[in-house]
Design a protein around this motif. Sequence first.
Motif, PDB file in Angstrom:
ATOM      1  N   GLU A   3      -1.829  -1.441  -6.841  1.00 17.48           N
ATOM      2  CA  GLU A   3      -2.142  -1.068  -5.707  1.00 17.48           C
ATOM      3  C   GLU A   3      -2.149   0.539  -5.205  1.00 17.48           C
ATOM      4  O   GLU A   3      -0.980   0.721  -5.389  1.00 17.48           O
ATOM      5  CB  GLU A   3      -1.722  -1.739  -4.374  1.00 17.48           C
ATOM      6  N   SER A   4      -3.079   1.198  -4.887  1.00 12.63           N
ATOM      7  CA  SER A   4      -3.000   2.439  -4.534  1.00 12.63           C
ATOM      8  C   SER A   4      -2.991   2.568  -2.843  1.00 12.63           C
ATOM      9  O   SER A   4      -3.388   1.660  -2.066  1.00 12.63           O
ATOM     10  CB  SER A   4      -4.408   3.044  -5.029  1.00 12.63           C
ATOM     11  N   ARG A   5      -2.298   3.580  -2.684  1.00 13.74           N
ATOM     12  CA  ARG A   5      -2.026   3.832  -0.937  1.00 13.74           C
ATOM     13  C   ARG A   5      -2.703   5.042  -0.757  1.00 13.74           C
ATOM     14  O   ARG A   5      -2.390   6.079  -1.234  1.00 13.74           O
ATOM     15  CB  ARG A   5      -0.594   3.910  -0.855  1.00 13.74           C
ATOM     16  N   ARG A  37      -4.774   0.136  -0.462  1.00 12.51           N
ATOM     17  CA  ARG A  37      -4.218  -0.282   0.891  1.00 12.51           C
ATOM     18  C   ARG A  37      -4.451   1.113   1.753  1.00 12.51           C
ATOM     19  O   ARG A  37      -3.750   2.201   1.222  1.00 12.51           O
ATOM     20  CB  ARG A  37      -2.760  -0.481   0.799  1.00 12.51           C
ATOM     21  N   LEU A  39      -3.270   3.126   5.104  1.00 12.13           N
ATOM     22  CA  LEU A  39      -2.018   3.263   6.113  1.00 12.13           C
ATOM     23  C   LEU A  39      -2.706   4.352   6.913  1.00 12.13           C
ATOM     24  O   LEU A  39      -3.427   5.190   6.634  1.00 12.13           O
ATOM     25  CB  LEU A  39      -0.950   3.853   5.675  1.00 12.13           C
ATOM     26  N   ARG A  58       5.344   6.811   6.570  1.00 11.24           N
ATOM     27  CA  ARG A  58       4.105   6.248   6.293  1.00 11.24           C
ATOM     28  C   ARG A  58       3.333   7.126   5.091  1.00 11.24           C
ATOM     29  O   ARG A  58       2.643   6.457   4.136  1.00 11.24           O
ATOM     30  CB  ARG A  58       2.997   6.258   7.205  1.00 11.24           C
ATOM     31  N   ALA A  62       2.147   7.986  -1.009  1.00 14.25           N
ATOM     32  CA  ALA A  62       0.750   7.838  -1.221  1.00 14.25           C
ATOM     33  C   ALA A  62       0.134   8.596  -2.354  1.00 14.25           C
ATOM     34  O   ALA A  62       0.604   9.529  -2.725  1.00 14.25           O
ATOM     35  CB  ALA A  62       0.577   8.649   0.189  1.00 14.25           C
TER      36      ALA A  62
END
Length: 345
Positions: A3-5, A37, A39, A58, A62
């Motif tokens: 999963e990439s953020r 994902r 944020l 947060r 990333a």
Amino acid sequence: MTESRVLYTDPPWLIENGALDLALATVEADVLGPDVRLLTAPYEDGRYVLTDHRLLERAAGADAVVVYRCQVTDALLDAAGSGLRVVVRQGVGVDNLNADLLAQRGLPGYHVPDYCVDEVAVHTSALTLALERRLIPQHQSLTEGTFDIYAGGVPRRVSRRTLGIVGFGRIGRAVARKLGTFYDQVLVYDPFVGRDLAEGYGARAVDTLPELLAASDVVTLHCPLTPRTDGLIDEAALRAMKSDAYLVNAARGRLIDPEALGRALAGGWIAGVGLDVFAPEDPHRDPRWKSVLAHPAAVVTSHRAFLSQEAETSSRRRVAELLRDALAGDLGDHVGRVLPIGAAR
């Protein structure tokens, strides 16, 4: 697949009825797919929290960061870590993108330089014509119970007047095409644009800013915020303008010295001002803007010149497509690559 953020620090389009709703990220979900994902910074009391440790938490891990009005800093990049691949500004201006810092870090930075040209040119024209035709005092007088054609004073015939444009990039040229049709002549000051280009838009280039200010009945600002243009319109510039001239700014708030502008309005150095931008973003947070906001010859809006349904959708999709390609390792030839100040372009 891992999963990439992606951190969108402060996207206004995720706010509905005063609350943050990630389900509104439909364009992003469509382009980026389920393996990314999204944020955001925390959202409290009607605004994104961009100044404490929670934003940095947060940002941790990333793969990409998208800023809107959030400033790119060492702390933000450090928090994201070594896996950060790209930083994008969802907007036209690049002053908060911090291109020099990104270059030092070896990180590519992008913005969307052309998605709202029509909107900003139209908004600039609206602010200008509202001033010219004294629309705000007319509206206030009539809605408060008085029918008076002279409320706000007698307008002038604009077809005998001169429009001055400072900064002749995409938006300045669009303003020349749209707003320039109302005026007798259009003058342009932009030291980075050849003189012949202005003539292609029915305008005439001048060599210096003071020359433009002295000759123009309306001055509109369309230059980027750089060390050279920060505080460009100061007391000397305002005193160089005609006493019956208007100043309009839908570019960047820091182009104008607010204290000097307040003195100019109070002292009658200029006839009025139309503003869509301030520094800080919300002028109520800085008392220097108080006299400007209260002045009857000011027409002000909340930094929305760029806004339309079409423009917002376009910018969101273009940013998402850039992110998709960056996460896939293929940035290609995307428009909007930002270089540090002074780099070859």
